[in-house]
Design a protein around this motif. Structure first.
Motif, PDB file in Angstrom:
ATOM      1  N   LYS A  28       0.758  -1.328   0.080  1.00 53.76           N
ATOM      2  CA  LYS A  28       0.007  -0.159   0.014  1.00 53.76           C
ATOM      3  C   LYS A  28       0.733   1.136  -0.075  1.00 53.76           C
ATOM      4  O   LYS A  28       0.456   2.238  -0.604  1.00 53.76           O
ATOM      5  CB  LYS A  28      -0.906  -0.182   0.980  1.00 53.76           C
ATOM      6  CG  LYS A  28      -2.039  -0.900   0.888  1.00 53.76           C
ATOM      7  CD  LYS A  28      -3.109  -0.791   2.347  1.00 53.76           C
ATOM      8  CE  LYS A  28      -4.327  -1.930   2.002  1.00 53.76           C
ATOM      9  NZ  LYS A  28      -5.195  -1.739   3.153  1.00 53.76           N
ATOM     10  N   SER A  29       1.949   1.067   0.634  1.00 51.02           N
ATOM     11  CA  SER A  29       2.905   2.166   0.497  1.00 51.02           C
ATOM     12  C   SER A  29       3.842   2.469  -0.587  1.00 51.02           C
ATOM     13  O   SER A  29       4.347   3.744  -0.956  1.00 51.02           O
ATOM     14  CB  SER A  29       3.862   2.353   1.974  1.00 51.02           C
ATOM     15  OG  SER A  29       4.755   1.122   1.614  1.00 51.02           O
ATOM     16  N   ASN A  30       3.900   1.391  -1.314  1.00 48.65           N
ATOM     17  CA  ASN A  30       4.763   1.257  -2.793  1.00 48.65           C
ATOM     18  C   ASN A  30       4.031   0.811  -3.662  1.00 48.65           C
ATOM     19  O   ASN A  30       4.289  -0.277  -4.313  1.00 48.65           O
ATOM     20  CB  ASN A  30       5.958   0.602  -2.383  1.00 48.65           C
ATOM     21  CG  ASN A  30       6.830   1.062  -1.297  1.00 48.65           C
ATOM     22  OD1 ASN A  30       6.997   2.260  -1.487  1.00 48.65           O
ATOM     23  ND2 ASN A  30       7.598   0.130  -0.636  1.00 48.65           N
ATOM     24  N   LYS A  31       3.133   1.728  -4.086  1.00 55.89           N
ATOM     25  CA  LYS A  31       2.063   1.056  -5.141  1.00 55.89           C
ATOM     26  C   LYS A  31       2.736   1.248  -6.582  1.00 55.89           C
ATOM     27  O   LYS A  31       2.107   0.535  -7.562  1.00 55.89           O
ATOM     28  CB  LYS A  31       0.741   1.970  -5.229  1.00 55.89           C
ATOM     29  CG  LYS A  31       0.070   1.724  -4.176  1.00 55.89           C
ATOM     30  CD  LYS A  31      -1.457   2.515  -4.047  1.00 55.89           C
ATOM     31  CE  LYS A  31      -2.077   2.222  -2.780  1.00 55.89           C
ATOM     32  NZ  LYS A  31      -3.577   3.113  -2.991  1.00 55.89           N
ATOM     33  N   LYS A  32       3.697   1.978  -6.849  1.00 53.29           N
ATOM     34  CA  LYS A  32       4.211   2.029  -8.029  1.00 53.29           C
ATOM     35  C   LYS A  32       5.050   0.795  -8.440  1.00 53.29           C
ATOM     36  O   LYS A  32       5.320   0.596  -9.795  1.00 53.29           O
ATOM     37  CB  LYS A  32       5.463   3.127  -8.185  1.00 53.29           C
ATOM     38  CG  LYS A  32       6.619   3.107  -7.179  1.00 53.29           C
ATOM     39  CD  LYS A  32       7.446   4.334  -7.179  1.00 53.29           C
ATOM     40  CE  LYS A  32       8.492   4.036  -6.269  1.00 53.29           C
ATOM     41  NZ  LYS A  32       9.438   5.144  -6.168  1.00 53.29           N
ATOM     42  N   GLU A  33       5.080  -0.030  -7.815  1.00 54.73           N
ATOM     43  CA  GLU A  33       6.079  -1.406  -7.937  1.00 54.73           C
ATOM     44  C   GLU A  33       5.132  -2.464  -8.262  1.00 54.73           C
ATOM     45  O   GLU A  33       4.657  -2.979  -7.424  1.00 54.73           O
ATOM     46  CB  GLU A  33       7.009  -1.651  -7.034  1.00 54.73           C
ATOM     47  CG  GLU A  33       8.156  -0.546  -6.363  1.00 54.73           C
ATOM     48  CD  GLU A  33       9.202  -0.539  -7.476  1.00 54.73           C
ATOM     49  OE1 GLU A  33       9.590  -1.581  -8.270  1.00 54.73           O
ATOM     50  OE2 GLU A  33      10.009   0.353  -7.649  1.00 54.73           O
ATOM     51  N   SER A  34       5.138  -3.048  -9.679  1.00 55.49           N
ATOM     52  CA  SER A  34       3.908  -3.897  -9.962  1.00 55.49           C
ATOM     53  C   SER A  34       4.438  -5.298  -9.673  1.00 55.49           C
ATOM     54  O   SER A  34       3.569  -6.286  -9.365  1.00 55.49           O
ATOM     55  CB  SER A  34       3.982  -3.966 -11.493  1.00 55.49           C
ATOM     56  OG  SER A  34       5.038  -4.350 -12.034  1.00 55.49           O
TER      57      SER A  34
END
Length: 105
Positions: A28-34
């Protein structure tokens, strides 16, 4: 002192459930990493596979729980491979890996 495999596997499953909860908050804190989303999916499938394996200890759902447990665990491990491939920027093999693991199930 006697070693019980059932107790040890229950303890490991509880630890993995806590790891899954911690990983969800990290995603939730690092949404940019797929690749993290695939990793959480793999962890979730593996957790549900482990939980389904405990249903096999009852005489009612023994056979079906073993099938479900194995399928979920195999799919969970497959999504781990996909997430590692995404992390290493090898996205072109993702469809091949999905096809391979769905054929195993």
């Amino acid at each position: 002192m006697e070693f019980h495999v059932y107790s040890a596997s229950l303890g490991i499953t509880i630890a993995i459930i806590f790891e899954f909860i911690a990983l969800i908050s990290h995603v939730k804190s690092n949404k940019k990493e797929s690749f993290l989303i695939w990793w959480v999916l793999g962890m979730g499938l593996t957790v549900f596979g482990l939980i389904a394996s405990f249903a096999g200890t009852t005489p009612v759902g023994e056979r079906i729980s073993i099938i479900i447990s194995n399928a979920l665990t195999i799919l969970g491990q497959g999504t781990f491979v996909i997430s590692i491939g995404l992390y290493l920027n090898k996205e072109s093999r993702r469809n091949k890996n999905i096809l391979m693991w769905t054929n195993c199930v």
